[in-house]
Design a protein around this motif. Structure first.
Motif, short mmCIF file in Angstrom:
data_model
loop_
_atom_site.label_atom_id
_atom_site.label_comp_id
_atom_site.label_asym_id
_atom_site.label_seq_id
_atom_site.Cartn_x
_atom_site.Cartn_y
_atom_site.Cartn_z
N ILE B 130 0.84 -1.21 0.00
CA ILE B 130 0.00 0.00 0.00
C ILE B 130 0.87 1.25 0.00
CG2 ILE B 130 -1.77 1.26 1.29
CD1 ILE B 130 -2.71 -1.54 2.33
N VAL B 131 1.95 1.25 0.80
CA VAL B 131 2.91 2.36 0.80
C VAL B 131 4.30 1.75 0.54
CG1 VAL B 131 3.93 4.26 2.14
CG2 VAL B 131 1.51 3.69 2.44
N PRO B 132 4.72 1.72 -0.75
CA PRO B 132 5.92 0.96 -1.13
C PRO B 132 7.21 1.41 -0.43
CG PRO B 132 4.63 1.57 -3.07
CD PRO B 132 4.03 2.29 -1.91
N TYR B 133 7.32 2.66 -0.04
CA TYR B 133 8.56 3.13 0.60
C TYR B 133 8.50 3.07 2.12
CZ TYR B 133 5.72 7.37 0.35
OH TYR B 133 4.70 8.27 0.44
N ALA B 142 -0.57 -4.27 10.69
CA ALA B 142 -1.19 -2.96 10.49
C ALA B 142 -2.68 -3.18 10.24
CB ALA B 142 -0.56 -2.24 9.30
N THR B 143 -3.45 -2.12 10.34
CA THR B 143 -4.84 -2.21 9.92
C THR B 143 -5.05 -1.18 8.81
OG1 THR B 143 -5.66 -0.61 11.56
CG2 THR B 143 -5.64 -2.94 12.20
N PHE B 144 -5.95 -1.51 7.90
CA PHE B 144 -6.19 -0.62 6.76
C PHE B 144 -7.68 -0.52 6.48
CE2 PHE B 144 -6.42 0.16 2.08
CZ PHE B 144 -5.88 1.44 2.10
N CYS B 145 -8.17 0.71 6.43
CA CYS B 145 -9.56 0.95 6.05
C CYS B 145 -9.55 1.88 4.85
CB CYS B 145 -10.33 1.58 7.20
SG CYS B 145 -11.95 2.18 6.70
N PRO B 146 -9.94 1.38 3.67
CA PRO B 146 -9.81 2.18 2.44
C PRO B 146 -10.77 3.36 2.33
CG PRO B 146 -10.89 0.08 1.97
CD PRO B 146 -10.47 0.03 3.41
N THR B 147 -11.80 3.42 3.18
CA THR B 147 -12.75 4.54 3.04
C THR B 147 -12.44 5.70 3.97
OG1 THR B 147 -14.29 3.36 4.50
CG2 THR B 147 -14.67 3.16 2.12
N GLN B 240 1.71 8.82 -2.15
CA GLN B 240 1.19 8.15 -0.94
C GLN B 240 -0.32 8.21 -0.90
OE1 GLN B 240 3.38 8.76 2.77
NE2 GLN B 240 1.45 8.83 3.90
N GLY B 241 -0.97 7.07 -0.96
CA GLY B 241 -2.42 7.02 -0.90
C GLY B 241 -2.95 7.35 0.48
N PRO B 242 -2.66 6.46 1.47
CA PRO B 242 -3.32 6.63 2.76
C PRO B 242 -2.58 7.54 3.74
CG PRO B 242 -2.07 4.59 2.76
CD PRO B 242 -1.89 5.21 1.39
N MET B 243 -3.28 7.95 4.75
CA MET B 243 -2.68 8.52 5.95
C MET B 243 -1.93 7.39 6.63
SD MET B 243 -2.61 11.13 8.24
CE MET B 243 -4.05 12.10 8.71
N VAL B 244 -0.67 7.61 6.97
CA VAL B 244 0.09 6.63 7.75
C VAL B 244 0.10 7.11 9.19
CG1 VAL B 244 2.36 5.59 8.15
CG2 VAL B 244 1.52 5.92 5.81
N ILE B 245 -0.32 6.24 10.10
CA ILE B 245 -0.43 6.66 11.49
C ILE B 245 0.15 5.58 12.39
CG2 ILE B 245 -2.89 6.02 11.36
CD1 ILE B 245 -3.51 8.04 13.47
N SER B 246 1.02 6.01 13.30
CA SER B 246 1.62 5.07 14.24
C SER B 246 1.39 5.60 15.66
CB SER B 246 3.12 4.92 13.98
OG SER B 246 3.71 4.26 15.10
N LEU B 247 0.55 4.91 16.40
CA LEU B 247 0.29 5.35 17.77
C LEU B 247 1.53 5.10 18.64
CD1 LEU B 247 -3.37 4.02 18.22
CD2 LEU B 247 -2.62 6.28 17.46
N HIS B 248 2.35 4.12 18.25
CA HIS B 248 3.59 3.83 18.96
C HIS B 248 4.55 5.04 18.92
CE1 HIS B 248 7.12 1.60 20.29
NE2 HIS B 248 7.77 2.05 19.24
N HIS B 249 4.71 5.64 17.73
CA HIS B 249 5.55 6.82 17.58
C HIS B 249 4.77 8.11 17.84
CE1 HIS B 249 7.33 3.68 14.96
NE2 HIS B 249 8.46 4.15 15.41
N GLY B 250 3.45 7.98 17.90
CA GLY B 250 2.58 9.15 18.09
C GLY B 250 2.51 10.06 16.88
N ILE B 251 2.76 9.51 15.67
CA ILE B 251 2.82 10.38 14.49
C ILE B 251 1.71 10.05 13.48
CG2 ILE B 251 5.32 10.75 14.59
CD1 ILE B 251 4.22 8.56 11.87
N TYR B 252 1.44 11.06 12.63
CA TYR B 252 0.59 10.83 11.47
C TYR B 252 1.16 11.60 10.30
CZ TYR B 252 -1.37 15.41 12.56
OH TYR B 252 -1.51 16.75 12.81
N CYS B 253 0.97 11.09 9.08
CA CYS B 253 1.54 11.71 7.89
C CYS B 253 0.71 11.36 6.67
CB CYS B 253 2.98 11.22 7.70
SG CYS B 253 3.72 11.77 6.15
N GLN B 254 0.27 12.39 5.96
CA GLN B 254 -0.63 12.18 4.82
C GLN B 254 -0.21 13.08 3.67
OE1 GLN B 254 -2.74 10.66 3.03
NE2 GLN B 254 -4.83 11.13 3.64
N GLN B 255 -0.36 12.59 2.45
CA GLN B 255 -0.17 13.46 1.28
C GLN B 255 -1.53 14.00 0.85
OE1 GLN B 255 1.43 11.82 -2.41
NE2 GLN B 255 2.31 13.81 -2.93
#
Lengths: 93, 383
Positions: B130-133, B142-147, B240-255
């Motif tokens: 889903i996020v090749p890099y 991970a969990t993924f919800c496309p909507t 980058q399609g989805p928002m990438v979110i890691s509660l472990h690192h406390g970060i979120y990143c979206q294009q």
């Protein structure tokens, strides 16, 4: 030159026609037009477009140019690569 | 001011205030004034990370966000203002780095599926498809919800406002509320820098300033502001399609669909006061947190950083409803960082309550009284 061919914001490709439409629709501050159109949000951060936009607002609203408040300036003023920021942090860790 | 009375006064021109004004007007209550001290979406709404997700661990949150996202899917047609809210519906990818988190995500996915959400627990290899890099070192699942996805908060708020105006709602920008008059246990007027408005119903939708606005009516709210910082990069081609979110690192990143990357992180040491300045510390920490996960972003230039206020409640869940001791005073506050994504459902629920209807969902667990009763809600999945 016609309004549709006159570029106001070259980063976001907005013409004089685009911004005049927004002003006519009631968006009459730099802050509002910036947020609804991204004028001033590109790599130049408004250095080119915002003074031009301020003149358009003054002309269309009949206000004095001095009454058109500047938009908030945000850091980091010039673009900085994320990789550079990460290295800078390592230097003082 | 042309007219000094209103059936309803809404304090706050963010998503909650503008959406409520629109849905109320649609229900036939059009004699409304929205008061905004600056311009529309100038507060928490316009400063948010612009993500919308349904991946929660609490049934109430899944239901609220599911309805909101459904509404956002057709909002351009519904509001018909010619504005495009820029809904990029390419999902949220939520990363899990510990066995405990994997267990929690399994429970979340089961709950979300039972409520009709399209979501899967996936492997790190599938996440990389889903996020090749994405650097999957240490990633367990991970969990993924496309909507889930991204929506433009400025345009959405202005679109609600334009549609509300078309139905007769008055919106006063650059107008500040200076007082709320109360007589015999009910609201009678709202005082503003542009004059007094007589009204019997007031909605507090003041975001970061909810506590201060409630205090004007003598109502004590257990909410407080908390600064959160964000940065945005130059725009590049969509990668980058989805928002990438890691509660472990406390970060979120979206294009964003426009091409720029928007990112932020939760900092436990953030100021809990009315401060919205940005720090150099944030830029460096953000870079250090995001680059190990998404290495190619190192080449992107940060063009702007800003900050906004979460309006925190004691259990990080919203407070919705009329105040029991003060007739006609309603709150839609304490969203704790999730007010924008809940905008449409908040607007509908508050419109139903204020117009005297039965809300279409049971929101009694979100009442202000829950704090006195000790019935706090616990959402396990927040940044």
């Amino acid at each position: 030159m016609e309004d549709k061919d006159t570029i106001i914001c070259r980063c976001e490709d907005l013409t004089r026609e685009d911004v005049r439409k927004l002003i006519a629709a009631g968006y009459t501050t730099l802050e509002e037009i910036k947020r609804i159109s991204r004028c001033g949000m590109g790599p130049c951060q408004g250095r080119t477009c915002l003074p031009l936009l301020a003149r358009e607002i003054a002309a269309m609203t009949g206000k004095d140019l001095a009454e058109i408040l500047p938009a908030k300036t945000r850091p980091p003023v010039k673009g900085i690569k994320l990789g550079t920021l990460e290295k800078g942090r390592e230097d003082h860790e | 001011m042309s007219k000094n009375t209103a059936e309803v006064v809404i304090i706050g021109g963010g998503i909650s205030g503008c959406a409520t004004a629109y849905y109320l007007a649609k229900l036939g209550v059009t004699d409304i004034v929205v008061i905004e001290k600056d311009f529309l979406a100038s507060g928490s709404t316009g400063r948010c990370g612009a993500g919308v997700r349904q991946q929660w661990g609490l049934k109430m949150n899944v239901l609220l966000s599911k309805e909101s996202i459904k509404a956002y899917e057709t909002l351009n047609e519904e509001l018909d203002t010619g504005l495009d809210i820029e809904f990029k519906q390419e999902g949220y990818l939520m990363l899990a780095y510990s066995e405990k988190m994997v267990e929690q995500y399994k429970k979340n996915v089961a709950l979300q599926k039972s409520l009709g959400i399209e979501v899967e627990l996936i492997t790190s290899e599938e996440a990389r498809e889903i996020v090749p890099y994405l650097n999957t070192e240490g990633l367990l699942a991970a969990t993924f919800c496309p909507t889930d996805g991204h929506i433009n908060p400025f345009i959405t708020t202005n679109s609600y406002a334009e549609a509300a105006r078309r139905l007769g709602v008055r919106i006063l920008t650059f107008t500040e509320v200076t007082g709320i008059d109360v007589e015999k246990g009910r609201v009678v007027a709202v005082e503003t820098t542009k004059g007094k408005i007589f009204t019997n119903r007031v909605l507090n939708a003041a975001g970061g300033y909810s506590r201060e606005v409630a205090a004007m009516a003598g109502v004590k709210l257990p909410t407080h502001p908390e600064r959160h910082q964000i940065l945005v990069t130059e725009a590049v081609a969509p990668v980058q399609g989805p928002m990438v979110i890691s509660l472990h690192h406390g970060i979120y990143c979206q294009q964003a669909p426009h091409g720029s990357f928007i990112m932020g992180f939760g900092d436990p040491n953030e100021l809990k006061e009315h401060v919205i300045t940005s720090t150099w510390h944030f830029l460096e920490e953000m870079a250090a947190k995001i680059l190990p996960l998404l290495p190619p972003l190192a080449e992107l230039r940060v063009v702007r950083q800003w900050a906004g206020l979460y309006n925190m409640s004691p259990d990080a869940q919203p407070i919705l409803g009329e105040v029991p001791q003060l007739q006609g005073f309603y709150n839609a506050v304490g969203f704790s960082g999730h007010g924008f994504m809940l905008g449409p459902v908040t607007g509908r629920l508050m419109a139903e309550l204020i117009s005297g209807r039965q809300p279409h969902m049971d929101i009694s667990p979100l009442s202000l009284e829950r704090f006195e009763k000790g019935e706090l809600l616990r959402e396990p999945s927040v940044v």
